[in-house]
Motif scaffolding. Sequence first.
Motif, mmCIF file in Angstrom:
data_model
loop_
_atom_site.group_PDB
_atom_site.id
_atom_site.type_symbol
_atom_site.label_atom_id
_atom_site.label_comp_id
_atom_site.label_asym_id
_atom_site.label_seq_id
_atom_site.Cartn_x
_atom_site.Cartn_y
_atom_site.Cartn_z
ATOM 1 N N UNK A 1 3.372 -0.635 -23.803
ATOM 2 C CA UNK A 1 3.929 -0.982 -25.109
ATOM 3 C C UNK A 1 3.982 -2.497 -25.226
ATOM 4 N N UNK A 2 3.311 -3.031 -26.230
ATOM 5 C CA UNK A 2 3.258 -4.486 -26.432
ATOM 6 C C UNK A 2 4.315 -4.971 -27.400
ATOM 7 N N UNK A 3 4.669 -4.138 -28.379
ATOM 8 C CA UNK A 3 5.601 -4.558 -29.415
ATOM 9 C C UNK A 3 6.336 -3.318 -29.916
ATOM 10 N N UNK A 4 7.616 -3.482 -30.204
ATOM 11 C CA UNK A 4 8.450 -2.367 -30.661
ATOM 12 C C UNK A 4 9.353 -2.850 -31.781
ATOM 13 N N UNK A 5 9.801 -1.911 -32.609
ATOM 14 C CA UNK A 5 10.693 -2.282 -33.702
ATOM 15 C C UNK A 5 11.092 -1.064 -34.505
ATOM 16 N N UNK A 6 11.794 -1.315 -35.594
ATOM 17 C CA UNK A 6 12.355 -0.226 -36.363
ATOM 18 C C UNK A 6 11.465 0.317 -37.458
ATOM 19 N N UNK A 7 10.444 -0.448 -37.877
ATOM 20 C CA UNK A 7 9.596 -0.033 -38.990
ATOM 21 C C UNK A 7 8.148 -0.304 -38.634
ATOM 22 N N UNK A 8 7.341 0.758 -38.689
ATOM 23 C CA UNK A 8 5.933 0.631 -38.344
ATOM 24 C C UNK A 8 5.025 0.963 -39.510
ATOM 25 N N UNK B 1 1.432 -8.486 -34.328
ATOM 26 C CA UNK B 1 1.368 -7.188 -33.660
ATOM 27 C C UNK B 1 -0.018 -6.960 -33.059
ATOM 28 N N UNK B 2 -1.052 -7.276 -33.830
ATOM 29 C CA UNK B 2 -2.416 -7.076 -33.330
ATOM 30 C C UNK B 2 -2.740 -8.042 -32.200
ATOM 31 N N UNK B 3 -2.265 -9.277 -32.292
ATOM 32 C CA UNK B 3 -2.456 -10.231 -31.196
ATOM 33 C C UNK B 3 -1.823 -9.701 -29.912
ATOM 34 N N UNK B 4 -0.618 -9.170 -30.017
ATOM 35 C CA UNK B 4 0.074 -8.659 -28.837
ATOM 36 C C UNK B 4 -0.609 -7.426 -28.260
ATOM 37 N N UNK B 5 -1.182 -6.600 -29.114
ATOM 38 C CA UNK B 5 -1.781 -5.349 -28.671
ATOM 39 C C UNK B 5 -3.188 -5.534 -28.126
ATOM 40 N N UNK B 6 -3.916 -6.499 -28.617
ATOM 41 C CA UNK B 6 -5.341 -6.643 -28.341
ATOM 42 C C UNK B 6 -5.599 -7.005 -26.877
ATOM 43 N N UNK B 7 -6.390 -6.168 -26.213
ATOM 44 C CA UNK B 7 -6.813 -6.442 -24.836
ATOM 45 C C UNK B 7 -8.286 -6.835 -24.769
ATOM 46 N N UNK B 8 -8.899 -7.014 -25.936
ATOM 47 C CA UNK B 8 -10.295 -7.409 -25.978
ATOM 48 C C UNK B 8 -11.195 -6.250 -26.360
ATOM 49 N N UNK B 9 -12.349 -6.537 -26.968
ATOM 50 C CA UNK B 9 -13.284 -5.471 -27.342
ATOM 51 C C UNK B 9 -13.691 -4.637 -26.139
ATOM 52 N N UNK B 10 -13.666 -3.323 -26.308
ATOM 53 C CA UNK B 10 -14.057 -2.419 -25.233
ATOM 54 C C UNK B 10 -12.924 -1.998 -24.327
ATOM 55 N N UNK B 11 -11.765 -2.651 -24.424
ATOM 56 C CA UNK B 11 -10.611 -2.292 -23.598
ATOM 57 C C UNK B 11 -9.577 -1.577 -24.471
ATOM 58 N N UNK B 12 -8.911 -0.542 -23.936
ATOM 59 C CA UNK B 12 -7.900 0.151 -24.736
ATOM 60 C C UNK B 12 -6.780 -0.810 -25.132
ATOM 61 N N UNK B 13 -6.416 -0.834 -26.400
ATOM 62 C CA UNK B 13 -5.319 -1.718 -26.819
ATOM 63 C C UNK B 13 -3.980 -1.201 -26.338
ATOM 64 N N UNK B 14 -3.032 -2.091 -26.212
ATOM 65 C CA UNK B 14 -1.673 -1.674 -25.916
ATOM 66 C C UNK B 14 -1.038 -1.071 -27.163
ATOM 67 N N UNK B 15 0.138 -0.509 -26.988
ATOM 68 C CA UNK B 15 0.760 0.269 -28.056
ATOM 69 C C UNK B 15 1.747 -0.564 -28.866
ATOM 70 N N UNK B 16 1.901 -0.180 -30.141
ATOM 71 C CA UNK B 16 3.005 -0.638 -30.983
ATOM 72 C C UNK B 16 3.866 0.591 -31.234
ATOM 73 N N UNK B 17 5.147 0.495 -30.947
ATOM 74 C CA UNK B 17 6.030 1.658 -30.993
ATOM 75 C C UNK B 17 7.138 1.445 -32.014
#
Length: 207
Positions: free
Chosen positions: A80-87, A140-156
């Motif tokens: 999980x890279x980022x979490x919050x109350x509204x997605x 949010x996308x900056x925090x989640x992005x692991x690079x092209x071809x790699x699974x991104x991290x989650x936003x919860x």
Amino acid sequence: MVVVADDPSPAQSEALVAIEGSEPAAAEIVWTSARLGTAAAIDCGLRRAIGAVVALLDTSLEPIGDFVSPLVTALEDPNVAVAGGWGIVSDDLRTFRDAAAGDVDAIEGYCQAFRRADVVLRGPLDERFRYYRNLDIWWSLVLRDEGPGAPPRRALAIDALPFIRHEHRGYASLPPSERDRLSKRNFYRILDRFGSRRDLLVSERSS
């Protein structure tokens, strides 16, 4: 607590001086000579953060309970890279809609929590985001992005965090035409960096 005082009014300055002179000081006051944009002001605060988890709250939120513990617990999962109350979610990275609690594409800026270590590795925020809208999606996308071809991290998105939401002053204070103009300018920055990155979308990973 850190207060970024970007070109405050005389009345605000007087109140801030009183806080700064209290013993012990109730807050660190960061004085700036000119009015900062949203991202620049947040960066001032982030540079002074000392905790493992940073939570950004909009001033339209009124906490009525412990909102910190659920955020910290969510970020104990390294995926999980980022979490919050509204997605929010998207099907094309062009339009976004509100989403239920759970995995989402981005966390809205009302309440957005992430690791301070990620700020060091992936920050600072792009200070061209002078207006607040769409900065939350970009970050949010900056925090989640692991690079092209790699699974991104989650936003919860976490259900029922204890807040009362009031009118958003940054939204309500501008006429619709100006609000839309500034929002579009910010959204182009998202498209410039992530416009082709459909791999970041929850819908792509679940299909």
